[in-house]
Design a protein around this motif. Sequence first.
Motif, PDB file in Angstrom:
ATOM      1  N   ALA A 173       0.868  -1.185   0.000  1.00  0.00           N
ATOM      2  CA  ALA A 173       0.000   0.000   0.000  1.00  0.00           C
ATOM      3  C   ALA A 173       0.902   1.231   0.000  1.00  0.00           C
ATOM      4  O   ALA A 173       1.921   1.259   0.681  1.00  0.00           O
ATOM      5  CB  ALA A 173      -0.914   0.020   1.228  1.00  0.00           C
ATOM      6  N   GLY A 174       0.523   2.228  -0.793  1.00  0.00           N
ATOM      7  CA  GLY A 174       1.279   3.472  -0.823  1.00  0.00           C
ATOM      8  C   GLY A 174       2.498   3.461  -1.717  1.00  0.00           C
ATOM      9  O   GLY A 174       3.419   4.259  -1.515  1.00  0.00           O
ATOM     10  N   GLU A 175       2.515   2.593  -2.718  1.00  0.00           N
ATOM     11  CA  GLU A 175       3.657   2.502  -3.635  1.00  0.00           C
ATOM     12  C   GLU A 175       4.004   3.861  -4.251  1.00  0.00           C
ATOM     13  O   GLU A 175       5.185   4.196  -4.423  1.00  0.00           O
ATOM     14  CB  GLU A 175       3.340   1.489  -4.739  1.00  0.00           C
ATOM     15  CG  GLU A 175       4.210   1.577  -5.982  1.00  0.00           C
ATOM     16  CD  GLU A 175       5.660   1.201  -5.738  1.00  0.00           C
ATOM     17  OE1 GLU A 175       6.529   1.705  -6.474  1.00  0.00           O
ATOM     18  OE2 GLU A 175       5.915   0.406  -4.814  1.00  0.00           O
ATOM     19  N   SER A 176       2.999   4.679  -4.564  1.00  0.00           N
ATOM     20  CA  SER A 176       3.243   5.972  -5.215  1.00  0.00           C
ATOM     21  C   SER A 176       4.026   6.936  -4.328  1.00  0.00           C
ATOM     22  O   SER A 176       4.589   7.916  -4.825  1.00  0.00           O
ATOM     23  CB  SER A 176       1.914   6.622  -5.626  1.00  0.00           C
ATOM     24  OG  SER A 176       1.124   6.923  -4.477  1.00  0.00           O
ATOM     25  N   ARG A 177       4.063   6.676  -3.019  1.00  0.00           N
ATOM     26  CA  ARG A 177       4.782   7.565  -2.110  1.00  0.00           C
ATOM     27  C   ARG A 177       6.220   7.128  -1.843  1.00  0.00           C
ATOM     28  O   ARG A 177       6.951   7.803  -1.122  1.00  0.00           O
ATOM     29  CB  ARG A 177       3.997   7.685  -0.797  1.00  0.00           C
ATOM     30  CG  ARG A 177       2.658   8.407  -0.981  1.00  0.00           C
ATOM     31  CD  ARG A 177       1.910   8.550   0.319  1.00  0.00           C
ATOM     32  NE  ARG A 177       1.336   7.298   0.789  1.00  0.00           N
ATOM     33  CZ  ARG A 177       0.199   6.766   0.353  1.00  0.00           C
ATOM     34  NH1 ARG A 177      -0.490   7.382  -0.597  1.00  0.00           N
ATOM     35  NH2 ARG A 177      -0.261   5.640   0.846  1.00  0.00           N
ATOM     36  N   LEU A 178       6.626   5.993  -2.421  1.00  0.00           N
ATOM     37  CA  LEU A 178       8.001   5.524  -2.270  1.00  0.00           C
ATOM     38  C   LEU A 178       8.925   6.273  -3.223  1.00  0.00           C
ATOM     39  O   LEU A 178       8.646   6.383  -4.421  1.00  0.00           O
ATOM     40  CB  LEU A 178       8.104   4.028  -2.564  1.00  0.00           C
ATOM     41  CG  LEU A 178       7.723   3.038  -1.461  1.00  0.00           C
ATOM     42  CD1 LEU A 178       8.014   1.627  -1.928  1.00  0.00           C
ATOM     43  CD2 LEU A 178       8.474   3.337  -0.186  1.00  0.00           C
ATOM     44  N   ILE A 179      10.017   6.779  -2.706  1.00  0.00           N
ATOM     45  CA  ILE A 179      11.077   7.356  -3.535  1.00  0.00           C
ATOM     46  C   ILE A 179      12.222   6.343  -3.551  1.00  0.00           C
ATOM     47  O   ILE A 179      12.927   6.159  -2.554  1.00  0.00           O
ATOM     48  CB  ILE A 179      11.560   8.701  -2.977  1.00  0.00           C
ATOM     49  CG1 ILE A 179      10.411   9.713  -2.966  1.00  0.00           C
ATOM     50  CG2 ILE A 179      12.736   9.241  -3.794  1.00  0.00           C
ATOM     51  CD1 ILE A 179      10.782  11.046  -2.340  1.00  0.00           C
ATOM     52  N   ARG A 180      12.415   5.680  -4.676  1.00  0.00           N
ATOM     53  CA  ARG A 180      13.412   4.610  -4.772  1.00  0.00           C
ATOM     54  C   ARG A 180      14.770   5.226  -5.116  1.00  0.00           C
ATOM     55  O   ARG A 180      15.205   5.216  -6.262  1.00  0.00           O
ATOM     56  CB  ARG A 180      12.971   3.578  -5.801  1.00  0.00           C
ATOM     57  CG  ARG A 180      11.659   2.891  -5.417  1.00  0.00           C
ATOM     58  CD  ARG A 180      11.216   1.849  -6.436  1.00  0.00           C
ATOM     59  NE  ARG A 180       9.968   1.213  -6.037  1.00  0.00           N
ATOM     60  CZ  ARG A 180       9.864   0.161  -5.250  1.00  0.00           C
ATOM     61  NH1 ARG A 180      10.973  -0.395  -4.767  1.00  0.00           N
ATOM     62  NH2 ARG A 180       8.689  -0.351  -4.926  1.00  0.00           N
ATOM     63  N   ASP A 181      15.424   5.738  -4.067  1.00  0.00           N
ATOM     64  CA  ASP A 181      16.700   6.421  -4.262  1.00  0.00           C
ATOM     65  C   ASP A 181      17.895   5.586  -3.810  1.00  0.00           C
ATOM     66  O   ASP A 181      19.009   6.103  -3.700  1.00  0.00           O
ATOM     67  CB  ASP A 181      16.698   7.757  -3.506  1.00  0.00           C
ATOM     68  CG  ASP A 181      16.576   7.580  -2.002  1.00  0.00           C
ATOM     69  OD1 ASP A 181      16.069   6.526  -1.558  1.00  0.00           O
ATOM     70  OD2 ASP A 181      16.992   8.496  -1.266  1.00  0.00           O
ATOM     71  N   ALA A 182      17.680   4.308  -3.548  1.00  0.00           N
ATOM     72  CA  ALA A 182      18.775   3.422  -3.150  1.00  0.00           C
ATOM     73  C   ALA A 182      18.790   2.190  -4.043  1.00  0.00           C
ATOM     74  O   ALA A 182      17.739   1.611  -4.342  1.00  0.00           O
ATOM     75  CB  ALA A 182      18.606   3.005  -1.693  1.00  0.00           C
ATOM     76  N   ASP A 183      19.969   1.796  -4.470  1.00  0.00           N
ATOM     77  CA  ASP A 183      20.134   0.592  -5.279  1.00  0.00           C
ATOM     78  C   ASP A 183      20.181  -0.604  -4.336  1.00  0.00           C
ATOM     79  O   ASP A 183      21.111  -0.718  -3.525  1.00  0.00           O
ATOM     80  CB  ASP A 183      21.427   0.688  -6.078  1.00  0.00           C
ATOM     81  CG  ASP A 183      21.645  -0.537  -6.971  1.00  0.00           C
ATOM     82  OD1 ASP A 183      20.817  -1.475  -6.928  1.00  0.00           O
ATOM     83  OD2 ASP A 183      22.657  -0.543  -7.700  1.00  0.00           O
ATOM     84  N   PRO A 184      19.195  -1.505  -4.403  1.00  0.00           N
ATOM     85  CA  PRO A 184      19.202  -2.657  -3.488  1.00  0.00           C
ATOM     86  C   PRO A 184      20.484  -3.475  -3.562  1.00  0.00           C
ATOM     87  O   PRO A 184      20.881  -4.090  -2.566  1.00  0.00           O
ATOM     88  CB  PRO A 184      17.982  -3.477  -3.954  1.00  0.00           C
ATOM     89  CG  PRO A 184      17.087  -2.484  -4.611  1.00  0.00           C
ATOM     90  CD  PRO A 184      17.996  -1.496  -5.266  1.00  0.00           C
ATOM     91  N   ALA A 185      21.148  -3.465  -4.719  1.00  0.00           N
ATOM     92  CA  ALA A 185      22.368  -4.254  -4.873  1.00  0.00           C
ATOM     93  C   ALA A 185      23.489  -3.767  -3.964  1.00  0.00           C
ATOM     94  O   ALA A 185      24.441  -4.503  -3.689  1.00  0.00           O
ATOM     95  CB  ALA A 185      22.826  -4.232  -6.328  1.00  0.00           C
ATOM     96  N   THR A 186      23.386  -2.515  -3.490  1.00  0.00           N
ATOM     97  CA  THR A 186      24.425  -1.964  -2.613  1.00  0.00           C
ATOM     98  C   THR A 186      24.154  -2.253  -1.135  1.00  0.00           C
ATOM     99  O   THR A 186      24.964  -1.895  -0.282  1.00  0.00           O
ATOM    100  CB  THR A 186      24.537  -0.447  -2.806  1.00  0.00           C
ATOM    101  OG1 THR A 186      23.322   0.185  -2.366  1.00  0.00           O
ATOM    102  CG2 THR A 186      24.790  -0.098  -4.269  1.00  0.00           C
TER     103      THR A 186
END
Length: 294
Positions: A266-279
């Motif tokens: 819930a709330g996917e639109s409010r996520l800011i994906r500013d981190a690379d999970p691979a790191t």
Amino acid sequence: MARLDDTSGYLIAPQPGVQRLTRAVSGTDQTGAAIDLTVVEERPLTIYLNAREIVTAMTIGDYPEYLALGFLRNQGMLSDADTVTSVDYDDDLEVVVVRTAVETDHEAKLQKKTRTSGCAVGTVFGDMMDGLADVQLPATPVRTSDLYALAATISRTPSLYLEAGAIHGTVLCQGNRPLVYMEDVGRHNAVDKIAGWMLSEGISADDKVLYTTGRLTSEMVIKTALMGIPTLASRSGFTAWGVEIAQQVGLTLIGRMKGQRFVCLAGESRLIRDADPATVADEPRKSGRKGATA
């Protein structure tokens, strides 16, 4: 990354060194060898609202005033219109009395008292959906870099859970900083302590994240929403009703948060994906459960 002994950033941190919260016990292991363990204490706390006894909760016994205030607020027995004049705790009697300027109308709530499926037998009053129709959560964005940083810091914070287990933790966070970390035998109690602290200190909820070690159940979602907190995250999983309510009230709901992985339902639109999970350092995946992803 935070050191294992670093709690300097917290306003309230866990207290694994406080003796009255745990007890040393002796037993034997699977081979019959003697073993000494530290186990968490449980003690009753009876909460009064003015002259009315409300409930007796099993708790570890820390921050009883915050627990009482938060419990009453989260159950709808204290409203914004109520003025709390005093919160008095008697350690010998294990009783907290919350007094208000004007007697509250809570008898109807008492008549509809029910038990929940929560750990340590949580207690709610009446219709769990009461008050949600008026909830308007702010559309506060949340950065994945902050979520990863919070999870890393919280998992390394000295706690009763790391020392003794058999306990739940809930952490009030802002940005990438954990502020208040409460523990208790029931996850509902830990949340109520945070609610009581926020009420007592006049803390705004608009920019906060609530992190819990427990399951994301309907009651956890409802309490978070009624507290006005726009984001709820956990290492654990979801219930269908919890997800449905989060979607209805506009709560960002993130679970199964382990290492690189998390699930947002819930709330996917409010996520800011500013981190690379691979790191991000990952955790081993558990096997043996069909379709398991966390």
